[in-house]
Design an enzyme around this catalytic site. Structure first.
Site, PDB file in Angstrom:
ATOM      1  N   CYS A   1       0.871  -1.175   0.000  1.00 50.67           N
ATOM      2  CA  CYS A   1       0.000   0.000   0.000  1.00 50.67           C
ATOM      3  C   CYS A   1       0.909   1.227   0.000  1.00 50.67           C
ATOM      4  O   CYS A   1       2.112   1.104  -0.171  1.00 50.67           O
ATOM      5  CB  CYS A   1      -0.979  -0.010   1.165  1.00 50.67           C
TER       6      CYS A   1
ATOM      7  N   CYS B   1      -4.618  -1.052  -1.690  1.00 44.27           N
ATOM      8  CA  CYS B   1      -5.223   0.268  -1.846  1.00 44.27           C
ATOM      9  C   CYS B   1      -5.108   0.694  -3.292  1.00 44.27           C
ATOM     10  O   CYS B   1      -4.204   0.267  -4.002  1.00 44.27           O
ATOM     11  CB  CYS B   1      -4.605   1.289  -0.896  1.00 44.27           C
TER      12      CYS B   1
ATOM     13  N   CYS C   1       4.885  -0.185  -9.436  1.00 44.15           N
ATOM     14  CA  CYS C   1       5.459  -1.031  -8.388  1.00 44.15           C
ATOM     15  C   CYS C   1       6.873  -1.426  -8.772  1.00 44.15           C
ATOM     16  O   CYS C   1       7.208  -1.501  -9.953  1.00 44.15           O
ATOM     17  CB  CYS C   1       4.620  -2.288  -8.200  1.00 44.15           C
TER      18      CYS C   1
END
Length: 137
Positions: free
Chosen positions: A8, A81, A89
Site C-alpha cells: 500500500c 489500496c 510497483c
C-alpha cells in the site's frame, strides 16, 4: 512455503494488518510481508489494537519501504489500496501472481474512538475474508 507481499502507500494499516493476518492463519503455508511506496515510518496504533483484540500476534512490526524488498521473489504481490495499485510497483523477479483488493483506509475515518475502532474492525474482517478466500481455501 509461498511468499506473499502486501503493498500500500503508507504501510501503516491495511498492508500491515494483511501481513499479520496471513502470518497467523497461514503460518505453515505462507511467509507474509508488507511494504509501502511512501511508508510513514510507524504502524497505526489502531491497527495494532484491532489485531491484538482478534488474537493476532504483532511481534516485530514496522513500516517499511517496498524498495527494501528489491531482488526478492514473491509468489503473490497484493496491493490493498487503489493508490498503490496505480503506482509503478518495483520489479520483483520471478513469475508472481498479482492481485488487487480495494480496501478502504481506516486511518482516514474521523470520529470518536468507538467509530474509529469499528472502522478498523470492518477493515480487519474484509482483509481476513479476502485472505481466507484467496490463500486459505
Amino acid at each position: 512455503m509461498k511468499k506473499v507481499i502486501f503493498l500500500c502507500t503508507g504501510n501503516s494499516c491495511r498492508s500491515i494488518m494483511a501481513e499479520f493476518i496471513l502470518s497467523h492463519f497461514g503460518k505453515n503455508k505462507y511467509y507474509a510481508y508488507s511494504a509501502g511506496s511512501k511508508p510513514i515510518g510507524t504502524v497505526n496504533p489502531n491497527a495494532l489494537y484491532i489485531l491484538s483484540i482478534n488474537n493476532i500476534p504483532t511481534n516485530n512490526h514496522s513500516s517499511k519501504s517496498w524498495d527494501s524488498f528489491k531482488g526478492n521473489q514473491f509468489d503473490y504481490i497484493v496491493t490493498v489500496c487503489n493508490n498503490a495499485a496505480n503506482e509503478t510497483c518495483p520489479i520483483y523477479p520471478g513469475n508472481s501472481t498479482k492481485l488487487h483488493w480495494d480496501i478502504p483506509d481506516p486511518a482516514t475515518v474521523i470520529g470518536n474512538h468507538e467509530i474509529i475502532k469499528k472502522e478498523f474492525q470492518k477493515v480487519y474482517e474484509l482483509i481476513k475474508k479476502n485472505i481466507t478466500k484467496e490463500f486459505l481455501k
